[in-house]
Design a protein around this motif. Structure first.
Motif, mmCIF file in Angstrom:
data_model
loop_
_atom_site.group_PDB
_atom_site.id
_atom_site.type_symbol
_atom_site.label_atom_id
_atom_site.label_comp_id
_atom_site.label_asym_id
_atom_site.label_seq_id
_atom_site.Cartn_x
_atom_site.Cartn_y
_atom_site.Cartn_z
ATOM 1 N N ASP A 216 49.445 21.994 38.328
ATOM 2 C CA ASP A 216 49.761 23.234 39.034
ATOM 3 C C ASP A 216 49.272 24.445 38.236
ATOM 4 N N TYR A 217 49.432 24.383 36.921
ATOM 5 C CA TYR A 217 48.988 25.492 36.068
ATOM 6 C C TYR A 217 47.467 25.655 36.120
ATOM 7 N N SER B 40 45.577 28.875 37.596
ATOM 8 C CA SER B 40 44.663 29.653 36.766
ATOM 9 C C SER B 40 43.310 29.785 37.437
ATOM 10 N N GLU C 46 53.251 29.360 31.810
ATOM 11 C CA GLU C 46 52.798 28.255 30.981
ATOM 12 C C GLU C 46 53.495 26.959 31.417
ATOM 13 N N PRO C 47 52.748 25.843 31.451
ATOM 14 C CA PRO C 47 53.332 24.586 31.938
ATOM 15 C C PRO C 47 54.048 23.816 30.835
ATOM 16 N N SER D 76 53.141 19.542 36.382
ATOM 17 C CA SER D 76 53.246 20.941 35.975
ATOM 18 C C SER D 76 51.918 21.451 35.436
ATOM 19 N N VAL D 77 51.229 20.618 34.658
ATOM 20 C CA VAL D 77 49.940 21.019 34.092
ATOM 21 C C VAL D 77 48.905 21.192 35.194
ATOM 22 N N ARG E 293 48.297 35.099 37.185
ATOM 23 C CA ARG E 293 48.327 33.961 36.276
ATOM 24 C C ARG E 293 49.656 33.231 36.363
ATOM 25 N N PRO E 294 49.634 31.896 36.396
ATOM 26 C CA PRO E 294 50.886 31.136 36.469
ATOM 27 C C PRO E 294 51.583 31.085 35.126
#
Length: 281
Positions: A162-163, A167, A151-152, A159-160, A148-149
């Motif tokens: 990529d998250y 996920s 939190e963005p 960033s979101v 799991r990455p």
């Protein structure tokens, strides 16, 4: 086959974005996405394949996803029951007396509430990658926690994205198309009213359930679909759900993880068409 444009409907005190595929005279299949997922995660190509099988397909944005009403992060103004009533409101707005509900992951709970408390509106139920939540079922795999990455930053769209991609990669089983997932995540983030709310609000809602009972009280024909390599809810969750609902059947997608990837559609779509041919809508 007709694919209609998205439209906002006033449903149960909220604006809900809805899109339909196929002939409205065909049996209606209402696709209910999982937590934090907008309608886009029911791929349009999948919707078109289901519609080509003689079904009127409806997909929609939950509250706090996509173009539907958004609430402040951490303060959703609705409960599980409200989300279940949204599905009935969509049916009312579209003139659908009874729909075949296909409910994914955490929002199998929506199908549970609709199926137990409003059986006259539910022609059949399909649970995808869901669970009864009963004690003793296996926890998520250790590999999932490791994959799991972080939190963005909700204020940083890149960033979101990529998250979301990270996920989805962690939840995948034997199939993962990174380019397609990234393109979808970019559309989803750009389209949302407030993705900061999308990331957290579904996990903060009131966890109420049906007023009249539980999974054993479902009377609609039920199909359980589960990935054989689901790292979040391992296969025993699907088996337990099959066992909990009277007469339910189980379809195992051997190489799938928690999501419903395109290579699994060849098995999923015919099974869904057969299943939704059993009851009138």
């Amino acid at each position: 086959m007709t694919t209609n444009a998205e439209r906002l409907l006033d449903i149960n005190g909220a604006e809900v974005c809805v899109q339909t595929f196929g002939d409205r005279a065909d049996p209606a299949v209402l696709l209910v996405a999982g937590a934090c997922a907008s309608m886009l995660w029911w791929d349009a190509a999948l919707c078109e394949r289901i519609a080509a099988g003689g079904r009127h397909v409806v997909r929609y944005d939950h509250r706090d996803t996509g173009r539907s009403t958004s609430y402040p992060p951490g303060a959703p103004g609705y409960s599980y029951t409200d989300l279940a009533l949204d599905t009935l409101g969509i049916q009312d707005a579209l003139g659908i007396e009874r729909a075949h509900l296909v409910c994914q992951s955490m929002f199998g709970g929506i199908g549970l509430i609709a199926g137990v408390d409003h059986p006259d509106r539910v022609a059949s139920l399909t649970f995808v990658s869901s669970s009864t939540g009963e004690p003793g079922l296996p926890p998520p795999s250790g590999e999932l926690a490791e994959g799991r990455p972080a939190e963005p930053d909700p204020a940083d769209p890149a960033s979101v994205v990529d998250y979301v991609v990270g996920s989805a990669r962690a939840y995948a089983g034997g199939y993962f198309d990174e380019a397609a997932t990234r393109a979808l995540a970019q559309r989803d983030v750009a389209r949302a009213r407030n993705y900061a709310s999308t990331l957290v609000n579904h996990y903060a809602i009131d966890g109420d359930g049906p007023a009249r009972g539980g999974f054993g009280d479902i009377t609609a024909p039920t199909l359980v679909v589960h990935g054989g390599r689901d790292p979040l809810l391992p296969l025993p969750h699907g088996e337990a759900l099959r066992d909990a609902v009277p007469g339910a059947e189980l379809l195992v997608l051997a190489e799938a993880g928690h999501d419903l990837p395109a290579p699994a559609w060849d098995a999923f779509v015919p099974a869904l068409i057969r299943h939704t041919g059993r009851g009138r809508s």
